[in-house]
Design an enzyme around this catalytic site. Structure first.
Site, PDB file in Angstrom:
ATOM      1  N   TYR A   1     -43.954 -14.168  92.598  1.00  0.00           N
ATOM      2  CA  TYR A   1     -42.493 -14.071  92.433  1.00  0.00           C
ATOM      3  C   TYR A   1     -41.923 -12.834  93.154  1.00  0.00           C
ATOM      4  CZ  TYR A   1     -38.002 -13.225  90.181  1.00  0.00           C
ATOM      5  OH  TYR A   1     -36.677 -12.962  89.960  1.00  0.00           O
TER       6      TYR A   1
ATOM      7  N   SER B   1     -32.843 -13.229  94.930  1.00  0.00           N
ATOM      8  CA  SER B   1     -32.674 -14.531  94.267  1.00  0.00           C
ATOM      9  C   SER B   1     -32.437 -15.697  95.218  1.00  0.00           C
ATOM     10  CB  SER B   1     -31.495 -14.467  93.292  1.00  0.00           C
ATOM     11  OG  SER B   1     -31.947 -14.090  92.033  1.00  0.00           O
TER      12      SER B   1
ATOM     13  N   TYR C   1     -24.639 -16.691  89.957  1.00  0.00           N
ATOM     14  CA  TYR C   1     -24.742 -16.047  88.649  1.00  0.00           C
ATOM     15  C   TYR C   1     -23.666 -16.598  87.698  1.00  0.00           C
ATOM     16  CZ  TYR C   1     -27.609 -12.808  91.396  1.00  0.00           C
ATOM     17  OH  TYR C   1     -28.549 -12.275  92.224  1.00  0.00           O
TER      18      TYR C   1
ATOM     19  N   VAL D   1     -29.413 -10.026  94.645  1.00  0.00           N
ATOM     20  CA  VAL D   1     -28.982  -8.664  94.317  1.00  0.00           C
ATOM     21  C   VAL D   1     -29.040  -7.697  95.500  1.00  0.00           C
ATOM     22  CG1 VAL D   1     -29.376  -8.733  91.833  1.00  0.00           C
ATOM     23  CG2 VAL D   1     -31.263  -8.138  93.363  1.00  0.00           C
TER      24      VAL D   1
ATOM     25  N   LYS E   1     -35.166 -18.146  95.528  1.00  0.00           N
ATOM     26  CA  LYS E   1     -35.443 -19.099  94.436  1.00  0.00           C
ATOM     27  C   LYS E   1     -35.080 -20.537  94.820  1.00  0.00           C
ATOM     28  CE  LYS E   1     -34.467 -15.578  90.921  1.00  0.00           C
ATOM     29  NZ  LYS E   1     -33.450 -15.074  89.975  1.00  0.00           N
TER      30      LYS E   1
HETATM   31  N1  GLU Z   1     -36.156  -9.814  92.353  1.00  0.00           N
HETATM   32  C1  GLU Z   1     -34.949  -9.754  91.609  1.00  0.00           C
HETATM   33  C2  GLU Z   1     -35.238  -9.721  90.124  1.00  0.00           C
HETATM   34  O1  GLU Z   1     -36.079 -10.409  89.671  1.00  0.00           O
HETATM   35  C3  GLU Z   1     -34.092 -10.931  91.949  1.00  0.00           C
HETATM   36  C4  GLU Z   1     -32.809 -10.914  91.192  1.00  0.00           C
HETATM   37  C5  GLU Z   1     -31.643 -11.480  91.924  1.00  0.00           C
HETATM   38  O2  GLU Z   1     -31.502 -11.379  93.145  1.00  0.00           O
HETATM   39  O3  GLU Z   1     -30.798 -12.026  91.207  1.00  0.00           O
HETATM   40  O4  GLU Z   1     -34.642  -8.986  89.393  1.00  0.00           O
END
Ligand code: GLU
Length: 313
Positions: free
Chosen positions: A197, A69, A249, A267, A72
């Site tokens: 993604y 994440s 989060y 994550v 992002k």
């Molecule tokens: N690639 C992970 C997913 O889409 C990223 C989630 C994350 O790091 O919060 O579940």
């Protein structure tokens, strides 16, 4: 020139890190992407960069981990550079959700059904579709080039095993993406957007590379090492605002109170944090709490922020 604070960080960081390492025992390594389950649960590493002049590291700084994440934040920045604010915010909102990062609950509760923000999965998938490029390969190439430029390191690449592992098991992300397609948020082919993604989530770094990316944000889009403006200041301001409100989060509020720094976790146990105008910070600690944040990584950042009075509030 080294400040008094910098010298104290040099002296204190190793013992602070070892104190925080105990908190790895309270977390668990993510396993919903099967390949991530191989990460060492007791690992903890940190790199702090102070602009041009120095870097301090402690713990498992050589451990490679995928951005997940954290990526992002940077795809949001690239999308803003490609499409501008109006182009991005036509497809994604500006509000925290209070729901899990991969939730689809709110997509059906609001009209229009656009994702609440670009740091939850639905929002980041929408952002992936906004990256300029003729096809998924060109979009991914542009993202990787941008990330390499921010990290000042042309060797950064993908972890193919993690990419394949997520592609094979991402039923929930697929359902989110198809929902977005039905809502008219995604105009492109769903599988092509997901390829972009999953690829940017699987870009692999270590703490030092992450700290260098973070310090571009700490210095308002300018790479303090080269002096080059890599991102417009306004877009960094937007990214930092999202990091404060949604970066950790459903613990973003507690993190703002306890640590008080713009940050984004993933994550894989990575955390990117920054002290505006001062430091870029990269942390890894794969053992996660129930919210998805590194137990020991958050503890270490809280300790340092308290000790050195880093909160921006
Ligand atoms: N690639 C992970 C997913 O889409 C990223 C989630 C994350 O790091 O919060 O579940």
């Amino acid at each position: 020139m080294a400040t008094e604070e910098w010298n104290r960080i040099v002296t204190e960081l190793p013992s602070r890190l070892e104190d925080s390492r105990a908190y790895t025992a309270q977390g668990r390594v993510a396993a919903y992407i099967p390949e991530l389950a191989h990460a060492p649960g007791n690992a903890l590493g940190i790199a702090i960069m102070n602009g041009a002049s120095g870097i301090i590291t402690a713990g498992d700084v050589a451990l490679p981990f995928t951005l997940q994440s954290i990526s992002k934040v940077f795809t949001l920045l690239l999308a803003l550079m490609d499409k501008g604010e109006s182009g991005v915010f036509a497809k994604v909102g500006m509000e925290p959700t209070g729901d899990n990062f991969n939730s689809m609950l709110k997509l059906e509760l609001v009209d229009p059904g656009i994702p609440f923000n670009p740091l939850i999965n639905a929002g980041a998938i929408a952002v992936s579709s906004l990256i300029a490029g003729a096809d998924p390969a060109e979009k991914s190439e542009r993202i990787l080039t941008f990330f390499r430029q921010l990290a000042g390191d042309p060797t950064i690449g993908y972890n193919d095993a993690v990419y394949r592992s997520e592609t094979a098991t991402a039923h929930r992300n697929r359902s989110l993406a198809y929902f977005l397609k039905a809502n008219g948020v995604l105009e492109e082919d769903v599988e092509e957007v997901l390829e972009v993604y999953f690829k940017h989530c699987s870009i692999e770094v270590n703490c030092t590379q992450l700290a260098r990316m973070a310090q571009v944000l700490a210095f308002d889009g300018t790479d303090p090492v080269t002096g080059r403006q890599l991102i417009p200041r306004r877009y960094v301001q937007i990214a930092k605002s999202f990091m404060i409100t949604c970066g950790m989060y459903n613990e973003s509020g507690a993190f703002a109170i306890r640590v008080g720094l713009p940050a984004k976790s993933g994550v894989s146990g990575g955390i990117l944090a920054l002290v505006p105008g001062k430091y870029g910070i990269g942390v890894v600690g794969p053992a996660l709490n129930a919210k998805g944040n590194s137990t020991a990584g958050v503890h270490l950042l809280e300790t340092l922020s308290t000790e050195f009075d880093w909160s921006i509030f």
